[in-house]
Scaffold this motif. Sequence first.
Motif, PDB file in Angstrom:
ATOM      1  N   HIS A 308       0.879  -0.986  -0.197  1.00 28.69           N
ATOM      2  CA  HIS A 308      -0.074   0.213  -0.160  1.00 28.69           C
ATOM      3  C   HIS A 308       0.787   1.303   0.087  1.00 28.69           C
ATOM      4  CE1 HIS A 308      -2.805   2.393   1.578  1.00 28.69           C
ATOM      5  NE2 HIS A 308      -3.634   2.369   0.849  1.00 28.69           N
ATOM      6  N   PRO A 309       1.087   2.311  -1.130  1.00 30.06           N
ATOM      7  CA  PRO A 309       1.218   3.074  -0.925  1.00 30.06           C
ATOM      8  C   PRO A 309       1.734   4.236   0.719  1.00 30.06           C
ATOM      9  CG  PRO A 309      -0.145   3.931  -2.658  1.00 30.06           C
ATOM     10  CD  PRO A 309      -0.553   3.174  -1.868  1.00 30.06           C
ATOM     11  N   GLU A 310       0.801   3.536   1.797  1.00 33.78           N
ATOM     12  CA  GLU A 310       0.952   3.780   2.797  1.00 33.78           C
ATOM     13  C   GLU A 310       1.877   3.431   3.555  1.00 33.78           C
ATOM     14  OE1 GLU A 310       1.227   7.255   5.854  1.00 33.78           O
ATOM     15  OE2 GLU A 310      -0.039   7.194   4.426  1.00 33.78           O
ATOM     16  N   LEU A 311       2.255   2.837   3.720  1.00 32.14           N
ATOM     17  CA  LEU A 311       3.224   1.209   3.758  1.00 32.14           C
ATOM     18  C   LEU A 311       4.242   2.149   3.247  1.00 32.14           C
ATOM     19  CD1 LEU A 311       1.557  -2.482   4.483  1.00 32.14           C
ATOM     20  CD2 LEU A 311       2.038  -0.336   6.452  1.00 32.14           C
ATOM     21  N   ILE A 312       4.625   2.006   2.387  1.00 33.90           N
ATOM     22  CA  ILE A 312       5.650   2.541   1.448  1.00 33.90           C
ATOM     23  C   ILE A 312       6.516   3.524   2.158  1.00 33.90           C
ATOM     24  CG2 ILE A 312       6.689   3.643  -0.896  1.00 33.90           C
ATOM     25  CD1 ILE A 312       4.702   2.059  -2.419  1.00 33.90           C
ATOM     26  N   ARG A 313       5.425   5.171   2.083  1.00 35.20           N
ATOM     27  CA  ARG A 313       5.500   5.524   2.968  1.00 35.20           C
ATOM     28  C   ARG A 313       6.273   5.565   4.339  1.00 35.20           C
ATOM     29  NH1 ARG A 313       4.623   9.991   6.212  1.00 35.20           N
ATOM     30  NH2 ARG A 313       2.243   8.838   7.165  1.00 35.20           N
ATOM     31  N   ILE A 314       5.578   5.360   4.814  1.00 36.62           N
ATOM     32  CA  ILE A 314       6.185   4.347   6.857  1.00 36.62           C
ATOM     33  C   ILE A 314       7.808   4.225   6.469  1.00 36.62           C
ATOM     34  CG2 ILE A 314       6.105   2.748   8.825  1.00 36.62           C
ATOM     35  CD1 ILE A 314       2.465   3.435   8.055  1.00 36.62           C
ATOM     36  N   ILE A 315       7.983   3.110   5.149  1.00 38.41           N
ATOM     37  CA  ILE A 315       9.262   2.320   5.574  1.00 38.41           C
ATOM     38  C   ILE A 315      10.299   3.467   4.914  1.00 38.41           C
ATOM     39  CG2 ILE A 315      11.229   1.004   3.960  1.00 38.41           C
ATOM     40  CD1 ILE A 315       7.785  -0.873   3.097  1.00 38.41           C
ATOM     41  N   GLY A 316       9.775   4.436   4.064  1.00 39.96           N
ATOM     42  CA  GLY A 316      11.092   5.910   3.776  1.00 39.96           C
ATOM     43  C   GLY A 316      10.769   6.510   5.084  1.00 39.96           C
ATOM     44  N   LYS A 317      10.066   6.407   5.787  1.00 39.87           N
ATOM     45  CA  LYS A 317      10.325   7.641   7.019  1.00 39.87           C
ATOM     46  C   LYS A 317      11.460   5.997   8.160  1.00 39.87           C
ATOM     47  CE  LYS A 317       7.012  10.057   9.016  1.00 39.87           C
ATOM     48  NZ  LYS A 317       6.116   9.520  10.228  1.00 39.87           N
ATOM     49  N   GLY A 357       9.433  -9.214   6.850  1.00 41.50           N
ATOM     50  CA  GLY A 357      10.943  -8.760   8.134  1.00 41.50           C
ATOM     51  C   GLY A 357      10.892  -7.187   7.866  1.00 41.50           C
ATOM     52  N   LEU A 358      10.901  -6.547   6.691  1.00 43.67           N
ATOM     53  CA  LEU A 358      11.022  -5.029   6.133  1.00 43.67           C
ATOM     54  C   LEU A 358       9.568  -4.403   6.901  1.00 43.67           C
ATOM     55  CD1 LEU A 358      11.702  -3.141   4.496  1.00 43.67           C
ATOM     56  CD2 LEU A 358      10.069  -4.028   2.843  1.00 43.67           C
ATOM     57  N   LEU A 359       8.327  -4.816   7.484  1.00 45.11           N
ATOM     58  CA  LEU A 359       7.134  -4.075   7.630  1.00 45.11           C
ATOM     59  C   LEU A 359       7.566  -4.964   9.960  1.00 45.11           C
ATOM     60  CD1 LEU A 359       4.554  -5.132   5.420  1.00 45.11           C
ATOM     61  CD2 LEU A 359       6.110  -3.133   5.089  1.00 45.11           C
ATOM     62  N   HIS A 360       8.522  -5.528   9.876  1.00 44.23           N
ATOM     63  CA  HIS A 360       8.229  -5.311  11.357  1.00 44.23           C
ATOM     64  C   HIS A 360       7.895  -4.696  12.293  1.00 44.23           C
ATOM     65  CE1 HIS A 360      12.713  -5.155  11.599  1.00 44.23           C
ATOM     66  NE2 HIS A 360      12.414  -5.953  13.018  1.00 44.23           N
ATOM     67  N   ASP A 361       9.027  -3.604  11.696  1.00 41.34           N
ATOM     68  CA  ASP A 361       9.396  -1.956  12.918  1.00 41.34           C
ATOM     69  C   ASP A 361       8.251  -0.545  11.800  1.00 41.34           C
ATOM     70  OD1 ASP A 361      10.242  -3.560  14.976  1.00 41.34           O
ATOM     71  OD2 ASP A 361      12.416  -2.728  14.575  1.00 41.34           O
ATOM     72  N   ILE A 362       7.354  -0.970  11.441  1.00 45.54           N
ATOM     73  CA  ILE A 362       6.620  -0.024  10.880  1.00 45.54           C
ATOM     74  C   ILE A 362       6.223   0.639  12.287  1.00 45.54           C
ATOM     75  CG2 ILE A 362       6.439  -0.888   9.158  1.00 45.54           C
ATOM     76  CD1 ILE A 362       3.766  -1.776   9.475  1.00 45.54           C
ATOM     77  N   GLY A 363       6.049   0.288  13.408  1.00 44.84           N
ATOM     78  CA  GLY A 363       5.065   0.501  14.049  1.00 44.84           C
ATOM     79  C   GLY A 363       5.762   1.800  15.088  1.00 44.84           C
ATOM     80  N   LYS A 364       6.735   1.951  14.591  1.00 41.84           N
ATOM     81  CA  LYS A 364       8.119   3.138  15.735  1.00 41.84           C
ATOM     82  C   LYS A 364       8.061   4.254  14.888  1.00 41.84           C
ATOM     83  CE  LYS A 364      11.389  -0.544  17.541  1.00 41.84           C
ATOM     84  NZ  LYS A 364      12.291  -0.648  17.335  1.00 41.84           N
ATOM     85  N   VAL A 365       7.525   4.027  13.539  1.00 44.60           N
ATOM     86  CA  VAL A 365       7.713   5.375  12.871  1.00 44.60           C
ATOM     87  C   VAL A 365       5.931   6.191  12.220  1.00 44.60           C
ATOM     88  CG1 VAL A 365       9.965   5.339  11.686  1.00 44.60           C
ATOM     89  CG2 VAL A 365       7.656   4.057  10.468  1.00 44.60           C
ATOM     90  N   PRO A 366       5.694   6.234  13.718  1.00 44.06           N
ATOM     91  CA  PRO A 366       4.590   6.950  13.600  1.00 44.06           C
ATOM     92  C   PRO A 366       4.078   8.098  13.131  1.00 44.06           C
ATOM     93  CG  PRO A 366       4.467   6.251  15.890  1.00 44.06           C
ATOM     94  CD  PRO A 366       4.864   5.686  14.655  1.00 44.06           C
TER      95      PRO A 366
END
Length: 512
Positions: A308-317, A357-366
């Motif tokens: 999803h585009p929002e997940l891509i933005r979170i990964i970039g952050k 593995g790539l998404l496991h820490d997306i909760g750290k960049v809200p």
Amino acid sequence: MTVVTIVACIACLLIGGVVSYLVFKHGLKSKYEAILKDAEAEAEVIKKNKLLEVKAKFLDKKADLEKEVAARNQKIQQVENKLKQREMVLNQRHEDLQRKKQEADAIRENLEAQLGVIDKKKEELEHLQRQEIEKLEAISGLSADEAKERMVESLKEEAKTQAQSYINDIMDDAKLTASKEAKRIVIQSIQRVATETAIENSVTVFHIESDEIKGRIIGREGRNIRALEAATGVEIVVDDTPEAIVLSAFDPVRREIARLALHQLVTDGRIHPARIEEVVAKVRKQVEEEIIETGKRTTIDLGIHGLHPELIRIIGKMKYRSSYGQNLLQHARETANLCAVMAAELGLNPKKAKRAGLLHDIGKVPDEEPELPHAIYGMKLAEKYKEKPDICNAIGAHHDETEMTSLLAPIVQVCDAISGARPGARREIVEAYIKRLNDLEQLAMSYPGVTKTYAIQAGRELRVIVGADKIDDKQTESLSGEIAKKIQDEMTYPGQVKITVIRETRSVSYAK
């Protein structure tokens, strides 16, 4: 003579006129009668022609009607034929049903008879069985229930012995091979994904060509540097260090915005408060675009599609965030590669493992600070953006905060630990420092009327910007005291914290 002649002429004229009139009248009558006869003859012809035409039309209509009647009769005949055929089919089916019903009745009667025989045989068999049981009880001196209990106990003991022996064999084999195999997989995964460890700090040095620019950055009575600090939330340290300005902030995104804004301001040469706000807003938009581009490049590099585009933005952050001093994007990439290698070694789907593995820490960049732990918050984000259940579970369970329901979850947990546990990968002190600064800002933001908060001077100063239309000058004094008291009661910090409440009124007009 003359008179007689004139009279004779007149008489002749009269006689000639009368004769001419009579002749003309007779001729006109003849002509009229001829015309009348011709008209009657022509009328008779027209009448006959019309009668013929009417007769022809009548015959045509009659023929068309006869054809239509014939066609309708043919259709009626066809419908009658179809109905007759259907009637024949229905009659045939009815006969078949009747025949089948008769056959079923015959079969049912036969079965009932056979069931009667079976019931009779069953009663005879039960009678014989009772007789045999009575004989066995008489011979053995035990009742049937007692003999059954003894046999069951004997079989239980035998089964327990065999099962324990089987379990011992399995345990011995597992002890010999499991530890060796697990170490091989983990070591091989680490060796194949060995990367440099990135350590983030909270200071960025901005290099300048000459010290003359420092005065322009400070501005008259420090107005430029104050405007820049208020717009970016970064402390700008201008000291005697030659050709360098220090940008200090715990948030890497703010430092990057401040660095790029300073670079544009110094290059352009126009440095004043209005220009500073304009450039900072522009740079903030550029950094947001860079965040999205970084997320896209990361997913392309790892071969992960359909995010999803929002997940891509979170990964970039993640590029601008750190976890215990370790760059979060680098940690996520490393964990993704480790998960893929380990999943391939275990015969699982490496693409799914890499995604988890790539998404496991997306909760750290809200975008907003949640009250949930980062693993649970990351799982909620993944569920919100339609990730598969096993990937969501792997994200939420990598710190044992929810139950593991798939094999991806332990792989992500192990690879996360491998990536963060290497010497020098993380620093607990930096993470605690950043958390303290975040808590300072969130504490001040909880008060009504506060629009922005910036923790600067390594957490020794907290600048609170309030809305001029919401709080007056007297309330700003009490607000700073309330925030100071709440910090004293709820937080632990070294030294002292200076709370500065800023209330600014602006009036903007345009000359056209």
